[in-house]
Design a protein around this motif. Structure first.
Motif, mmCIF file in Angstrom:
data_model
loop_
_atom_site.group_PDB
_atom_site.id
_atom_site.type_symbol
_atom_site.label_atom_id
_atom_site.label_comp_id
_atom_site.label_asym_id
_atom_site.label_seq_id
_atom_site.Cartn_x
_atom_site.Cartn_y
_atom_site.Cartn_z
ATOM 1 N N VAL A 1 0.796 -1.232 0.000
ATOM 2 C CA VAL A 1 0.000 0.000 0.000
ATOM 3 C C VAL A 1 0.827 1.279 0.000
ATOM 4 N N GLY A 2 2.147 1.213 0.207
ATOM 5 C CA GLY A 2 2.917 2.444 0.234
ATOM 6 C C GLY A 2 4.333 2.235 0.698
ATOM 7 N N LEU A 3 4.991 3.343 1.069
ATOM 8 C CA LEU A 3 6.403 3.299 1.448
ATOM 9 C C LEU A 3 6.652 4.147 2.696
ATOM 10 N N ILE A 4 7.593 3.685 3.506
ATOM 11 C CA ILE A 4 8.074 4.457 4.644
ATOM 12 C C ILE A 4 9.013 5.542 4.124
ATOM 13 N N ALA A 5 8.919 6.730 4.705
ATOM 14 C CA ALA A 5 9.775 7.857 4.324
ATOM 15 C C ALA A 5 10.642 8.261 5.508
ATOM 16 N N LYS A 6 11.539 9.176 5.276
ATOM 17 C CA LYS A 6 12.447 9.586 6.343
ATOM 18 C C LYS A 6 11.722 10.451 7.369
ATOM 19 N N GLU A 7 12.328 10.565 8.535
ATOM 20 C CA GLU A 7 11.758 11.365 9.619
ATOM 21 C C GLU A 7 11.580 12.815 9.163
ATOM 22 N N GLY A 8 10.461 13.403 9.581
ATOM 23 C CA GLY A 8 10.176 14.781 9.225
ATOM 24 C C GLY A 8 9.261 14.917 8.029
ATOM 25 N N GLU A 9 9.140 13.855 7.221
ATOM 26 C CA GLU A 9 8.214 13.903 6.095
ATOM 27 C C GLU A 9 6.809 13.553 6.578
ATOM 28 N N ASP A 10 5.826 13.913 5.747
ATOM 29 C CA ASP A 10 4.434 13.673 6.120
ATOM 30 C C ASP A 10 4.155 12.190 6.322
ATOM 31 N N CYS A 11 3.127 11.916 7.125
ATOM 32 C CA CYS A 11 2.669 10.547 7.340
ATOM 33 C C CYS A 11 1.167 10.545 7.125
ATOM 34 N N GLY A 12 0.720 9.865 6.069
ATOM 35 C CA GLY A 12 -0.714 9.869 5.808
ATOM 36 C C GLY A 12 -1.056 9.144 4.534
ATOM 37 N N ILE A 13 -2.254 9.425 4.020
ATOM 38 C CA ILE A 13 -2.784 8.796 2.815
ATOM 39 C C ILE A 13 -2.728 9.818 1.682
ATOM 40 N N ALA A 14 -2.101 9.430 0.590
ATOM 41 C CA ALA A 14 -1.954 10.320 -0.560
ATOM 42 C C ALA A 14 -3.023 10.028 -1.597
ATOM 43 N N GLY A 15 -3.646 11.100 -2.115
ATOM 44 C CA GLY A 15 -4.638 10.965 -3.170
ATOM 45 C C GLY A 15 -3.982 10.777 -4.523
ATOM 46 N N ASP B 1 -3.390 12.822 -6.757
ATOM 47 C CA ASP B 1 -2.470 13.901 -7.117
ATOM 48 C C ASP B 1 -1.139 13.821 -6.372
ATOM 49 N N GLY B 2 -1.006 12.803 -5.491
ATOM 50 C CA GLY B 2 0.241 12.627 -4.758
ATOM 51 C C GLY B 2 0.319 13.418 -3.459
ATOM 52 N N HIS B 3 -0.653 14.265 -3.199
ATOM 53 C CA HIS B 3 -0.643 15.071 -1.983
ATOM 54 C C HIS B 3 -1.345 14.330 -0.840
ATOM 55 N N ILE B 4 -0.851 14.550 0.376
ATOM 56 C CA ILE B 4 -1.449 13.933 1.548
ATOM 57 C C ILE B 4 -2.840 14.528 1.792
ATOM 58 N N ARG B 5 -3.823 13.652 1.930
ATOM 59 C CA ARG B 5 -5.194 14.100 2.159
ATOM 60 C C ARG B 5 -5.385 14.580 3.597
ATOM 61 N N ALA B 6 -6.249 15.551 3.760
ATOM 62 C CA ALA B 6 -6.603 16.040 5.098
ATOM 63 C C ALA B 6 -7.856 15.311 5.577
ATOM 64 N N PHE B 7 -7.879 14.971 6.856
ATOM 65 C CA PHE B 7 -9.022 14.276 7.450
ATOM 66 C C PHE B 7 -9.451 15.009 8.721
ATOM 67 N N ASP B 8 -10.755 15.124 8.911
ATOM 68 C CA ASP B 8 -11.258 15.696 10.159
ATOM 69 C C ASP B 8 -11.079 14.720 11.312
ATOM 70 N N HIS B 9 -11.088 13.427 10.989
ATOM 71 C CA HIS B 9 -11.048 12.385 12.013
ATOM 72 C C HIS B 9 -10.110 11.297 11.516
ATOM 73 N N VAL B 10 -9.061 10.972 12.272
ATOM 74 C CA VAL B 10 -8.070 10.015 11.775
ATOM 75 C C VAL B 10 -8.219 8.622 12.362
ATOM 76 N N SER B 11 -8.877 8.494 13.537
ATOM 77 C CA SER B 11 -9.017 7.164 14.131
ATOM 78 C C SER B 11 -10.043 7.192 15.246
#
Length: 341
Positions: free
Chosen positions: A310-324, A326-336
């Motif tokens: 489903v994806g790849l781990i990135a280096k520390e400091g980069e975003d952590c989330g679900i990309a749409g 367009d490659g950008h991390i999606r914003a969520f009102d509720h994450v869990s």
């Protein structure tokens, strides 16, 4: 004149009756249980192994409905603990059971509840070794402490993922969250236009999660970090990344959804947030050593449940989330799911 036969009244339940009739059979003769006759159990740990311990509590009205079938409640109470063990690469050994029963839980309820526990423990080779039972004014609460074994030094923790590691998830996500909505009848699920078989499938995914124990040897061999998805794919992914000190991206298009879930999503695209944050999946989300990706995928190809990249781990400091798309991390009102939220 025929004599009216005497009515034989059932003896009232006592704590010892409950132990003897319903729970002692679940020990299956395991010596650790000491026949459920002592103040404690005694667990023998094999040489060069470590004991992994996990605990979950389920409360009526929060984790299940009080009128759910008691066999399903028993199954779920044990399954969520076995899922934790599976995520750590630990083979189930035994468990403790604590019950705070309400006054509606009579003999028939206890028999069915124990049958749900027994059926699942027989499949996965673990046994009851002790616990405690009380009766209260409610609500019904069930707490299981499960014990598993790993060869020394092989437990798979949440921390350990490295930049470049591929991310995988077992099964499909979001089904249980939809099953909960159907079970609650909130919202009106008729607009999803599901066939009866799809409705039953989604509800069963909520009632009876399936711990992915067949993955255990592959997690031990290949995984760098792992977590079971109890609070939702997105939130639990962020927890794994936080403990590992990394970022990471899950690609929206790669998230595995079942056919019923996809149909619901087609009818109501706004359900996407629910599917990735609703919780109760009890699938396993994990990262694999990047150098072993091909070998891992070959080894798990024969499992009886899917394992999706489903994806790849990135280096520390980069975003952590679900990309749409367009490659950008999606914003969520509720994450869990959050008990305190």
């Amino acid at each position: 004149m025929n004599k009216t036969p005497d009515v034989v009244k059932a003896a009232p339940l006592s704590e010892q009756t409950v132990i003897t009739d319903f729970f002692e059979p679940l020990t299956q003769g395991d010596k650790s249980a000491l026949g459920l006759l002592d103040d404690a159990a005694l667990i023998d740990i094999p040489d060069n192994h470590e004991l992994v311990v996990t605990k979950d509590i389920l409360v009526a009205g929060t984790h299940f409905f009080a009128d759910d079938p008691p066999a399903d409640i028993g199954h779920k109470a044990l399954a969520v603990n076995l899922s934790d063990l599976a995520a750590k690469g630990a083979a189930p050994r035994c468990y403790l059971l604590a019950l705070a029963l309400d006054k509606t839980c009579g003999e028939a309820w206890l028999r069915a509840f124990a049958s749900g526990l027994g059926a699942l423990q027989r499949v996965h080779g673990c046994r009851l070794i002790g616990g405690d039972t009380v009766v209260t004014g409610g609500p019904l609460a069930i707490s299981i402490t499960a014990f598993g074994l790993v060869p020394r030094g092989t437990m798979v923790k949440r921390g350990g993922a490295q930049p470049g590691d591929p991310i995988y998830v077992t099964g499909t996500v979001g089904d249980a969250a939809l099953g909960l909505k159907i079970r609650s009848q909130i919202p009106d699920y008729s607009k999803w236009e599901l066939e009866d078989s799809a409705v039953q499938y989604l509800v069963s995914r909520y009632l009876r999660p399936q711990p992915r124990l067949a993955l255990i040897p592959y997690l031990r061999q290949y995984a760098t970090a792992s977590i079971d998805i109890s609070d939702g794919l997105l939130g639990d992914f962020q927890k794994l990344c936080s403990v590992s000190g990394v970022g990471g991206t899950i690609e929206e298009s790669r998230i595995p959804f079942s056919e019923p879930a996809r149909k619901c999503l087609d009818r109501d695209p706004g359900l996407f947030d629910t599917l990735v944050s609703g919780g109760d999946d009890y699938e396993i989300l994990f990262a694999v050593n990047a150098d072993a990706r091909d070998a891992f995928e070959k080894d798990v190809a024969g499992l009886d449940f899917p394992v999706a990249f489903v994806g790849l781990i990135a280096k520390e400091g980069e975003d952590c989330g679900i990309a749409g798309a367009d490659g950008h991390i999606r914003a969520f009102d509720h994450v869990s799911y959050d008990h305190f939220g």
